[in-house]
Design a protein around this motif. Sequence first.
Motif, mmCIF file in Angstrom:
data_model
loop_
_atom_site.group_PDB
_atom_site.id
_atom_site.type_symbol
_atom_site.label_atom_id
_atom_site.label_comp_id
_atom_site.label_asym_id
_atom_site.label_seq_id
_atom_site.Cartn_x
_atom_site.Cartn_y
_atom_site.Cartn_z
ATOM 1 N N LEU A 40 0.825 -1.208 0.000
ATOM 2 C CA LEU A 40 0.000 0.000 0.000
ATOM 3 C C LEU A 40 0.861 1.262 0.000
ATOM 4 O O LEU A 40 0.549 2.243 -0.687
ATOM 5 N N ALA A 41 1.963 1.232 0.758
ATOM 6 C CA ALA A 41 2.854 2.395 0.803
ATOM 7 C C ALA A 41 3.468 2.660 -0.569
ATOM 8 O O ALA A 41 3.591 3.818 -0.999
ATOM 9 N N HIS A 42 3.860 1.598 -1.271
ATOM 10 C CA HIS A 42 4.442 1.776 -2.602
ATOM 11 C C HIS A 42 3.402 2.314 -3.588
ATOM 12 O O HIS A 42 3.710 3.211 -4.391
ATOM 13 N N LEU A 43 2.181 1.798 -3.533
ATOM 14 C CA LEU A 43 1.131 2.276 -4.432
ATOM 15 C C LEU A 43 0.802 3.743 -4.166
ATOM 16 O O LEU A 43 0.591 4.526 -5.102
ATOM 17 N N ARG A 44 0.771 4.125 -2.894
ATOM 18 C CA ARG A 44 0.506 5.531 -2.564
ATOM 19 C C ARG A 44 1.633 6.429 -3.084
ATOM 20 O O ARG A 44 1.379 7.540 -3.573
ATOM 21 N N ALA A 45 2.867 5.947 -2.981
ATOM 22 C CA ALA A 45 4.002 6.724 -3.485
ATOM 23 C C ALA A 45 3.898 6.907 -5.000
ATOM 24 O O ALA A 45 4.185 7.989 -5.531
ATOM 25 N N GLU A 46 3.477 5.858 -5.708
ATOM 26 C CA GLU A 46 3.302 5.970 -7.158
ATOM 27 C C GLU A 46 2.181 6.947 -7.498
ATOM 28 O O GLU A 46 2.305 7.752 -8.433
ATOM 29 N N ASN A 47 1.085 6.882 -6.742
ATOM 30 C CA ASN A 47 -0.029 7.803 -6.988
ATOM 31 C C ASN A 47 0.380 9.253 -6.716
ATOM 32 O O ASN A 47 0.020 10.168 -7.473
ATOM 33 N N ASP A 48 1.134 9.462 -5.640
ATOM 34 C CA ASP A 48 1.589 10.817 -5.312
ATOM 35 C C ASP A 48 2.528 11.351 -6.396
ATOM 36 O O ASP A 48 2.464 12.533 -6.768
ATOM 37 N N ASP A 141 -15.008 0.989 -0.131
ATOM 38 C CA ASP A 141 -14.268 1.894 -1.013
ATOM 39 C C ASP A 141 -14.424 1.486 -2.473
ATOM 40 O O ASP A 141 -14.284 2.311 -3.381
#
Length: 235
Positions: A40-48, A141
């Motif tokens: 999840l942290a990696h996906l959020r970083a990609e989205n950001d 969600d």
Amino acid sequence: MASMPPVARKVPHELAEHGDVRVDCYYWLRDYSRSDPAVLAHLRAENDYTAALMSDVKHIEDEIFAEIRGRIKEDDTDVPVRRGQYYYYERTLSGKEYVQHCRRLVPTDGHITVFDAMPVGLDAPDEHIVLDENVKSEGHDYYSIGAFKVSPSGRLVAYGEDTNGDEAYTLYVIDAESGEYVGQPLKGVTSDIEWAGDDYLVYITMDSLHRPDKVCELSFLLLHEMCPGSCSRGL
């Protein structure tokens, strides 16, 4: 200007199959539960990173989205389809993300013809909402119904529900009039379901890799009392 894109770390993972061994350094990103903190942290970083990179054209994106939505008739119904003694159709509502599955009683017992049209207006039979996806989606969600099948008699409805986006559906059966659940839900099935008359519902299970696995059936010989499902055969 956006900084450098995030780079997924490499964690060697050996996969052995048919005497062959291969190494997948990104196997750790496989997370069907959608709950692994590292993933999840990696996906959020990609989205950001994507949001920062595209920030200069965000206003154009918003304008295009508003124009597309402005061309959509949000309060609408699709073409009714007559099955047995009912017309079935889907309704969309302004400001809502999901559809309502509705039906309306056929006022006569006449045969189906090319001139059939669902009656509307004050004298028409009342509309009945069989399933409202807007209600079912509350608290999730993500929400998607992959199948919606009415039994030939119109008494039962089977539908497949996905609440995390992995397309592994949970199969529910409800009473079409009351909306009450019939029997227990079945988890980990595909969206391919079909009634075999009123007495049996055919569905397909999935294996650990989310591949179609076996064709199975549920018996409804006693209405509202779901007999245990028995696997009819493997694919």
